[in-house]
Design a protein around this motif. Structure first.
Motif, short mmCIF file in Angstrom:
data_model
loop_
_atom_site.label_atom_id
_atom_site.label_comp_id
_atom_site.label_asym_id
_atom_site.label_seq_id
_atom_site.Cartn_x
_atom_site.Cartn_y
_atom_site.Cartn_z
N UNK A 179 -28.64 14.77 -27.02
CA UNK A 179 -27.87 15.95 -26.60
C UNK A 179 -26.95 16.45 -27.71
N UNK A 180 -26.34 15.51 -28.42
CA UNK A 180 -25.44 15.90 -29.52
C UNK A 180 -26.22 16.63 -30.62
N UNK A 181 -27.40 16.10 -30.96
CA UNK A 181 -28.20 16.72 -32.03
C UNK A 181 -28.68 18.11 -31.63
N UNK A 182 -28.96 18.30 -30.35
CA UNK A 182 -29.35 19.63 -29.86
C UNK A 182 -28.22 20.63 -30.12
N UNK A 183 -27.01 20.24 -29.75
CA UNK A 183 -25.84 21.10 -29.98
C UNK A 183 -25.62 21.36 -31.47
N UNK A 184 -25.72 20.31 -32.25
CA UNK A 184 -25.45 20.46 -33.68
C UNK A 184 -26.52 21.31 -34.38
N UNK B 171 -21.08 17.44 -39.17
CA UNK B 171 -21.74 16.64 -40.22
C UNK B 171 -21.04 15.29 -40.36
N UNK B 172 -19.71 15.27 -40.27
CA UNK B 172 -18.97 14.01 -40.34
C UNK B 172 -19.34 13.10 -39.18
N UNK B 173 -19.41 13.70 -38.00
CA UNK B 173 -19.74 12.93 -36.80
C UNK B 173 -21.18 12.41 -36.87
N UNK B 174 -22.11 13.24 -37.37
CA UNK B 174 -23.51 12.82 -37.50
C UNK B 174 -23.65 11.68 -38.51
N UNK C 56 -33.18 5.90 -39.47
CA UNK C 56 -31.72 6.13 -39.46
C UNK C 56 -31.17 6.13 -40.89
N UNK C 57 -31.69 5.21 -41.70
CA UNK C 57 -31.23 5.14 -43.10
C UNK C 57 -31.62 6.40 -43.86
N UNK C 58 -32.80 6.91 -43.54
CA UNK C 58 -33.27 8.14 -44.20
C UNK C 58 -32.35 9.31 -43.82
N UNK C 59 -32.00 9.40 -42.54
CA UNK C 59 -31.13 10.48 -42.07
C UNK C 59 -29.72 10.32 -42.65
N UNK C 60 -29.22 9.10 -42.68
CA UNK C 60 -27.89 8.84 -43.25
C UNK C 60 -27.87 9.27 -44.72
N UNK C 61 -28.96 8.99 -45.42
CA UNK C 61 -29.07 9.35 -46.84
C UNK C 61 -29.07 10.88 -47.01
N UNK C 62 -29.80 11.56 -46.15
CA UNK C 62 -29.83 13.03 -46.19
C UNK C 62 -28.42 13.59 -46.01
N UNK C 63 -27.71 13.08 -45.01
CA UNK C 63 -26.36 13.58 -44.72
C UNK C 63 -25.41 13.25 -45.87
N UNK C 64 -25.57 12.07 -46.41
CA UNK C 64 -24.72 11.68 -47.54
C UNK C 64 -24.91 12.63 -48.71
N UNK C 65 -26.17 13.02 -48.95
CA UNK C 65 -26.46 13.93 -50.06
C UNK C 65 -25.99 15.35 -49.79
N UNK C 66 -26.04 15.78 -48.53
CA UNK C 66 -25.76 17.18 -48.22
C UNK C 66 -24.31 17.46 -47.83
N UNK C 67 -23.58 16.44 -47.45
CA UNK C 67 -22.20 16.65 -47.01
C UNK C 67 -21.32 17.32 -48.08
N UNK C 68 -21.31 16.82 -49.32
CA UNK C 68 -20.45 17.46 -50.33
C UNK C 68 -20.83 18.92 -50.55
#
Ligand SMILES: [Fe+2]
Length: 171
Positions: A25-30, A102-105, A142-154
């Motif tokens: 549900x959270x991902x749908x909203x985001x 993005x921080x929450x994800x 999950x590690x792949x998604x965490x890596x994507x977010x880590x790269x895109x957050x800045x």
């Protein structure tokens, strides 16, 4: 002894299941909030499908172990509460909503990583190779998604900040 530990494993899997279901549900909203950021939106939509698959994989493992999934809406546990809190933090339509999301994800992915690493260790101790494999498969996603977010957050914060600064200069 092993009978009791199996119940513990099933309860951990139930926590994981409610976590995945809550994240759906959270991902749908985001994903909706990310309409101005197509690359992020696409990734969130993809991870939404992956998350639904995870929920199903975990549910199948619970069944295989002879347990039942608790009705998700009535689940009151650390995982559900944690994600409920996160969701509460980010609803409010702030103009920096995307950053908050993005921080929450990013935090959620790392919580999932911790959760599946714990499940893998428990499944290894119990000697359930199939459960180990299932959790390792989910962990990699999950590690792949965490890596994507880590790269895109800045980049996301940089884009947002430059936009805000240019607005101030134009005013
Ligand atoms: Fe997941």
């Amino acid at each position: 002894m092993s009978h009791h530990f199996k119940d513990t494993l099933i309860s951990w899997l139930n926590d994981a299941h409610s976590m995945e279901d809550g994240l759906t549900r959270i991902l749908e909203n985001h994903a909706n909030d990310a309409k101005d950021f197509p690359q992020i939106q696409t990734k969130l939509q993809q991870h939404l499908e992956v998350t639904k698959r995870h929920a199903d994989m975990v549910k199948q493992e619970i069944k295989r172990l002879g347990g039942g999934t608790s009705p998700v809406d009535t689940v009151k546990n650390t995982f559900g509460n944690m994600f409920g809190t996160m969701q509460g933090v980010v609803t409010g339509g702030a103009e920096d909503q995307m950053i908050k999301n993005a921080l929450s994800d990013y935090a959620a992915e790392h919580f999932e990583i911790a959760c599946y690493k714990a499940l893998i260790a428990g499944a290894q101790a119990y000697g359930d190779t199939q459960l180990v494999r299932t959790c390792e498969t989910i962990l990699r996603d999950e590690e792949e998604m965490a890596h994507f977010l880590e790269q895109h957050l800045p980049m996301l914060v940089n884009d947002y900040s430059l936009f805000k600064i240019s607005q101030e200069k134009a005013a």
